[in-house]
Design a protein around this motif. Structure first.
Motif, PDB file in Angstrom:
ATOM      1  N   PHE A  17      41.243  42.786  29.008  1.00  0.00           N
ATOM      2  CA  PHE A  17      42.324  42.661  29.982  1.00  0.00           C
ATOM      3  C   PHE A  17      43.164  43.928  30.032  1.00  0.00           C
ATOM      4  N   GLY A  18      43.335  44.580  28.888  1.00  0.00           N
ATOM      5  CA  GLY A  18      44.060  45.841  28.850  1.00  0.00           C
ATOM      6  C   GLY A  18      43.338  46.955  29.584  1.00  0.00           C
ATOM      7  N   ALA A  19      42.007  46.892  29.601  1.00  0.00           N
ATOM      8  CA  ALA A  19      41.202  47.939  30.241  1.00  0.00           C
ATOM      9  C   ALA A  19      40.999  47.703  31.739  1.00  0.00           C
ATOM     10  N   LEU A  20      41.267  46.495  32.220  1.00  0.00           N
ATOM     11  CA  LEU A  20      41.104  46.212  33.650  1.00  0.00           C
ATOM     12  C   LEU A  20      41.985  47.161  34.458  1.00  0.00           C
ATOM     13  N   GLY A  21      41.420  47.729  35.471  1.00  0.00           N
ATOM     14  CA  GLY A  21      42.163  48.659  36.306  1.00  0.00           C
ATOM     15  C   GLY A  21      42.269  50.054  35.708  1.00  0.00           C
ATOM     16  N   GLY A  22      41.605  50.262  34.575  1.00  0.00           N
ATOM     17  CA  GLY A  22      41.651  51.567  33.921  1.00  0.00           C
ATOM     18  C   GLY A  22      40.281  52.193  33.821  1.00  0.00           C
ATOM     19  N   ASP A  23      39.948  52.658  32.641  1.00  0.00           N
ATOM     20  CA  ASP A  23      38.699  53.369  32.389  1.00  0.00           C
ATOM     21  C   ASP A  23      37.495  52.426  32.478  1.00  0.00           C
ATOM     22  N   LYS A  24      36.619  52.693  33.440  1.00  0.00           N
ATOM     23  CA  LYS A  24      35.437  51.840  33.665  1.00  0.00           C
ATOM     24  C   LYS A  24      34.503  51.837  32.456  1.00  0.00           C
ATOM     25  N   GLU A  25      34.311  52.987  31.823  1.00  0.00           N
ATOM     26  CA  GLU A  25      33.410  53.064  30.663  1.00  0.00           C
ATOM     27  C   GLU A  25      33.943  52.231  29.497  1.00  0.00           C
ATOM     28  N   GLU A  26      35.242  52.280  29.286  1.00  0.00           N
ATOM     29  CA  GLU A  26      35.868  51.482  28.224  1.00  0.00           C
ATOM     30  C   GLU A  26      35.661  49.991  28.499  1.00  0.00           C
ATOM     31  N   LEU A  27      35.816  49.617  29.758  1.00  0.00           N
ATOM     32  CA  LEU A  27      35.642  48.228  30.164  1.00  0.00           C
ATOM     33  C   LEU A  27      34.198  47.775  29.931  1.00  0.00           C
ATOM     34  N   LEU A  28      33.237  48.576  30.383  1.00  0.00           N
ATOM     35  CA  LEU A  28      31.828  48.205  30.244  1.00  0.00           C
ATOM     36  C   LEU A  28      31.404  48.134  28.775  1.00  0.00           C
ATOM     37  N   ALA A  29      32.046  48.916  27.910  1.00  0.00           N
ATOM     38  CA  ALA A  29      31.720  48.883  26.480  1.00  0.00           C
ATOM     39  C   ALA A  29      32.105  47.550  25.844  1.00  0.00           C
ATOM     40  N   LEU A  30      32.977  46.790  26.491  1.00  0.00           N
ATOM     41  CA  LEU A  30      33.452  45.520  25.937  1.00  0.00           C
ATOM     42  C   LEU A  30      32.632  44.322  26.399  1.00  0.00           C
ATOM     43  N   VAL A  31      31.701  44.544  27.334  1.00  0.00           N
ATOM     44  CA  VAL A  31      30.935  43.428  27.886  1.00  0.00           C
ATOM     45  C   VAL A  31      29.448  43.599  27.599  1.00  0.00           C
ATOM     46  N   ALA A  32      28.766  42.465  27.474  1.00  0.00           N
ATOM     47  CA  ALA A  32      27.324  42.469  27.238  1.00  0.00           C
ATOM     48  C   ALA A  32      26.599  43.013  28.474  1.00  0.00           C
ATOM     49  N   GLU A  33      25.422  43.597  28.251  1.00  0.00           N
ATOM     50  CA  GLU A  33      24.608  44.119  29.364  1.00  0.00           C
ATOM     51  C   GLU A  33      24.316  43.033  30.393  1.00  0.00           C
ATOM     52  N   ASP A  34      24.148  41.798  29.912  1.00  0.00           N
ATOM     53  CA  ASP A  34      23.794  40.690  30.806  1.00  0.00           C
ATOM     54  C   ASP A  34      24.975  39.756  31.062  1.00  0.00           C
ATOM     55  N   ILE A  35      26.179  40.328  31.087  1.00  0.00           N
ATOM     56  CA  ILE A  35      27.374  39.516  31.356  1.00  0.00           C
ATOM     57  C   ILE A  35      27.202  38.728  32.648  1.00  0.00           C
ATOM     58  N   GLU A  36      27.832  37.569  32.677  1.00  0.00           N
ATOM     59  CA  GLU A  36      27.839  36.737  33.883  1.00  0.00           C
ATOM     60  C   GLU A  36      29.296  36.363  34.158  1.00  0.00           C
ATOM     61  N   TRP A  37      29.792  36.714  35.343  1.00  0.00           N
ATOM     62  CA  TRP A  37      31.163  36.405  35.746  1.00  0.00           C
ATOM     63  C   TRP A  37      31.070  35.476  36.942  1.00  0.00           C
ATOM     64  N   ILE A  38      31.540  34.256  36.772  1.00  0.00           N
ATOM     65  CA  ILE A  38      31.420  33.213  37.792  1.00  0.00           C
ATOM     66  C   ILE A  38      32.785  32.975  38.422  1.00  0.00           C
TER      67      ILE A  38
END
Length: 140
Positions: A17-38
């Motif tokens: 949540f802290g990375a939302l709206g900020g650094d995209k790479e930092e955000l992607l490092a926190l999520v699994a490759e196969d993340i699912e957002w519904i």
């Protein structure tokens, strides 16, 4: 052990949540490759199931393009084991219609091995769909 998992899950979600709206790479490092957002609903731009890093990147870009959002107060975090619930409220407007909305929401997030795996949003789909409605065109 369970308390350690809970604390780790909670910290990863707070970092996300802290990375939302900020650094995209930092955000992607926190999520699994196969993340699912519904995101439930119809008739508004962000509804659907978004999968993988590409799906997440597309969703975040679309959110930036389509919606102006503010969060009048910090969200509440509730964690147990691998699951973290984030409870909050958002206000804003849909850019295409210039209509305002208020959205009370809950995210149900599953964290495994230090990465966000599944995000399920429970939101006011009616308020968002209503704000996304284009006025009916008037024909002569």
């Amino acid at each position: 052990m369970k308390n350690e998992v809970t604390q780790e899950s909670l910290q990863v979600v707070k970092d996300f949540f802290g990375a939302l709206g900020g650094d995209k790479e930092e955000l992607l490092a926190l999520v699994a490759e196969d993340i699912e957002w519904i995101i439930p609903g119809e008739d508004w731009p962000l509804a659907g199931t978004h999968r993988g890093h590409a799906g997440l990147a597309d969703l975040l870009q679309k959110a930036s393009d389509e919606v102006e959002t503010t969060y009048p107060k910090p969200p509440e975090f509730v964690a147990q084991g691998e699951r973290v619930f984030v409870i909050g409220v958002a206000t804003g407007k849909i850019k295409a219609t210039n209509k305002m909305f208020k959205d009370d929401w809950v995210f149900d997030i599953t964290v495994r091995n230090g990465k966000l795996m599944i995000i399920r949003e429970y939101i006011d789909t009616q308020a968002l769909a209503r704000a996304s409605e284009m006025p009916a065109s008037t024909k002569p």
